[in-house]
Scaffold this motif. Structure first.
Motif, PDB file in Angstrom:
ATOM      1  N   GLY A   1       3.839  10.192  -9.417  1.00  0.00           N
ATOM      2  CA  GLY A   1       3.164  10.441 -10.693  1.00  0.00           C
ATOM      3  C   GLY A   1       2.434  11.768 -10.680  1.00  0.00           C
ATOM      4  O   GLY A   1       2.438  12.510 -11.660  1.00  0.00           O
ATOM      5  N   ALA A   2       1.802  12.103  -9.571  1.00  0.00           N
ATOM      6  CA  ALA A   2       1.094  13.377  -9.466  1.00  0.00           C
ATOM      7  C   ALA A   2       2.078  14.537  -9.457  1.00  0.00           C
ATOM      8  O   ALA A   2       1.818  15.590 -10.050  1.00  0.00           O
ATOM      9  CB  ALA A   2       0.233  13.387  -8.208  1.00  0.00           C
ATOM     10  N   ARG A   3       3.215  14.353  -8.814  1.00  0.00           N
ATOM     11  CA  ARG A   3       4.224  15.419  -8.792  1.00  0.00           C
ATOM     12  C   ARG A   3       4.823  15.636 -10.169  1.00  0.00           C
ATOM     13  O   ARG A   3       5.074  16.775 -10.575  1.00  0.00           O
ATOM     14  CB  ARG A   3       5.319  15.076  -7.789  1.00  0.00           C
ATOM     15  N   SER A   4       5.078  14.552 -10.887  1.00  0.00           N
ATOM     16  CA  SER A   4       5.663  14.706 -12.227  1.00  0.00           C
ATOM     17  C   SER A   4       4.657  15.307 -13.204  1.00  0.00           C
ATOM     18  O   SER A   4       5.035  15.994 -14.144  1.00  0.00           O
ATOM     19  CB  SER A   4       6.174  13.362 -12.742  1.00  0.00           C
ATOM     20  N   ALA A   5       3.382  15.063 -12.998  1.00  0.00           N
ATOM     21  CA  ALA A   5       2.367  15.637 -13.882  1.00  0.00           C
ATOM     22  C   ALA A   5       2.215  17.137 -13.655  1.00  0.00           C
ATOM     23  O   ALA A   5       1.960  17.889 -14.589  1.00  0.00           O
ATOM     24  CB  ALA A   5       1.025  14.939 -13.661  1.00  0.00           C
ATOM     25  N   THR A   6       2.383  17.596 -12.447  1.00  0.00           N
ATOM     26  CA  THR A   6       2.233  19.025 -12.151  1.00  0.00           C
ATOM     27  C   THR A   6       3.556  19.763 -12.186  1.00  0.00           C
ATOM     28  O   THR A   6       3.579  20.982 -12.125  1.00  0.00           O
ATOM     29  CB  THR A   6       1.608  19.216 -10.760  1.00  0.00           C
ATOM     30  N   ALA A   7       4.669  19.088 -12.334  1.00  0.00           N
ATOM     31  CA  ALA A   7       5.984  19.736 -12.293  1.00  0.00           C
ATOM     32  C   ALA A   7       6.223  20.682 -13.463  1.00  0.00           C
ATOM     33  O   ALA A   7       6.696  21.798 -13.248  1.00  0.00           O
ATOM     34  CB  ALA A   7       7.077  18.686 -12.217  1.00  0.00           C
ATOM     35  N   PRO A   8       5.939  20.371 -14.746  1.00  0.00           N
ATOM     36  CA  PRO A   8       6.227  21.318 -15.835  1.00  0.00           C
ATOM     37  C   PRO A   8       5.446  22.619 -15.710  1.00  0.00           C
ATOM     38  O   PRO A   8       5.979  23.689 -15.928  1.00  0.00           O
ATOM     39  CB  PRO A   8       5.837  20.559 -17.104  1.00  0.00           C
TER      40      PRO A   8
ATOM     41  N   ALA B   1       1.853   6.753  -6.793  1.00  0.00           N
ATOM     42  CA  ALA B   1       0.823   7.709  -7.179  1.00  0.00           C
ATOM     43  C   ALA B   1       1.256   9.135  -6.873  1.00  0.00           C
ATOM     44  O   ALA B   1       1.006  10.056  -7.666  1.00  0.00           O
ATOM     45  CB  ALA B   1      -0.488   7.383  -6.463  1.00  0.00           C
ATOM     46  N   LEU B   2       1.929   9.345  -5.758  1.00  0.00           N
ATOM     47  CA  LEU B   2       2.400  10.675  -5.393  1.00  0.00           C
ATOM     48  C   LEU B   2       3.474  11.157  -6.352  1.00  0.00           C
ATOM     49  O   LEU B   2       3.450  12.314  -6.788  1.00  0.00           O
ATOM     50  CB  LEU B   2       2.925  10.678  -3.953  1.00  0.00           C
TER      51      LEU B   2
ATOM     52  N   ARG C   1       0.836  -1.211   0.000  1.00  0.00           N
ATOM     53  CA  ARG C   1       0.000   0.000   0.000  1.00  0.00           C
ATOM     54  C   ARG C   1       0.867   1.257   0.000  1.00  0.00           C
ATOM     55  O   ARG C   1       0.591   2.212  -0.727  1.00  0.00           O
ATOM     56  CB  ARG C   1      -0.920  -0.019   1.219  1.00  0.00           C
ATOM     57  N   ILE C   2       1.931   1.248   0.786  1.00  0.00           N
ATOM     58  CA  ILE C   2       2.847   2.399   0.820  1.00  0.00           C
ATOM     59  C   ILE C   2       3.518   2.581  -0.538  1.00  0.00           C
ATOM     60  O   ILE C   2       3.647   3.707  -1.040  1.00  0.00           O
ATOM     61  CB  ILE C   2       3.885   2.223   1.945  1.00  0.00           C
ATOM     62  N   ALA C   3       3.939   1.488  -1.168  1.00  0.00           N
ATOM     63  CA  ALA C   3       4.568   1.580  -2.490  1.00  0.00           C
ATOM     64  C   ALA C   3       3.586   2.129  -3.523  1.00  0.00           C
ATOM     65  O   ALA C   3       3.955   2.967  -4.362  1.00  0.00           O
ATOM     66  CB  ALA C   3       5.085   0.209  -2.914  1.00  0.00           C
ATOM     67  N   ASP C   4       2.330   1.694  -3.475  1.00  0.00           N
ATOM     68  CA  ASP C   4       1.318   2.224  -4.396  1.00  0.00           C
ATOM     69  C   ASP C   4       1.092   3.716  -4.170  1.00  0.00           C
ATOM     70  O   ASP C   4       0.994   4.489  -5.127  1.00  0.00           O
ATOM     71  CB  ASP C   4      -0.010   1.478  -4.227  1.00  0.00           C
TER      72      ASP C   4
END
Length: 129
Positions: A98-105, A95-96, A88-91
């Motif tokens: 992935g969310a950071r990389s999506a909002t980073a640019p 997800a975190l 669960r922690i790895a998932d």
């Protein structure tokens, strides 16, 4: 001599009392076999295990330590819970990230333009003309 006779009579009385209690013990016969002591408060099956559950876990003592079945059950349950929590922690970490990389640019582009338009420095003499 008197003491010897007293000890013999006392021995006969004790042996007779024990014999009567064993032979005339009633209809119960031999004592029933004692059930093996089992784990009183096992780990809960209807909810995840908490620290208090592990702290309260006490294994019954047997002749050679603890009952192996009880210890194996508890360790198996704790191992499964830890593996589930690690997954669960790895998932959640995936997800975190992935969310950071999506909002980073978009997040890096916005501060660059805002820094150019809102400068806290005083304009130089050439900029005033």
């Amino acid at each position: 001599m008197f003491m010897f006779l007293f000890l013999v009579v006392a021995l006969v009385v004790v042996v007779g009392a024990v014999t009567l209690s064993v032979v005339g013990g009633g209809d119960s016969g031999a004592l029933p076999d004692a059930l093996p002591e089992r784990l009183r408060d096992p780990l809960p099956v209807d909810r995840p295990v908490h620290r208090g559950d592990v702290d309260a876990l006490r294994f019954p003592l047997t002749l050679r330590g603890y009952r192996m079945a009880d210890v194996d059950d508890a360790l198996g349950r704790l191992g499964a819970e830890l593996a589930e929590r690690d997954a669960r922690i790895a998932d959640l970490e995936a997800a975190l990230s992935g969310a950071r990389s999506a909002t980073a640019p978009s997040a890096t582009a916005a501060p660059a333009t805002s820094l150019q338009t809102t400068s806290l420095e005083k304009p130089a003499e050439e900029d005033r003309r």
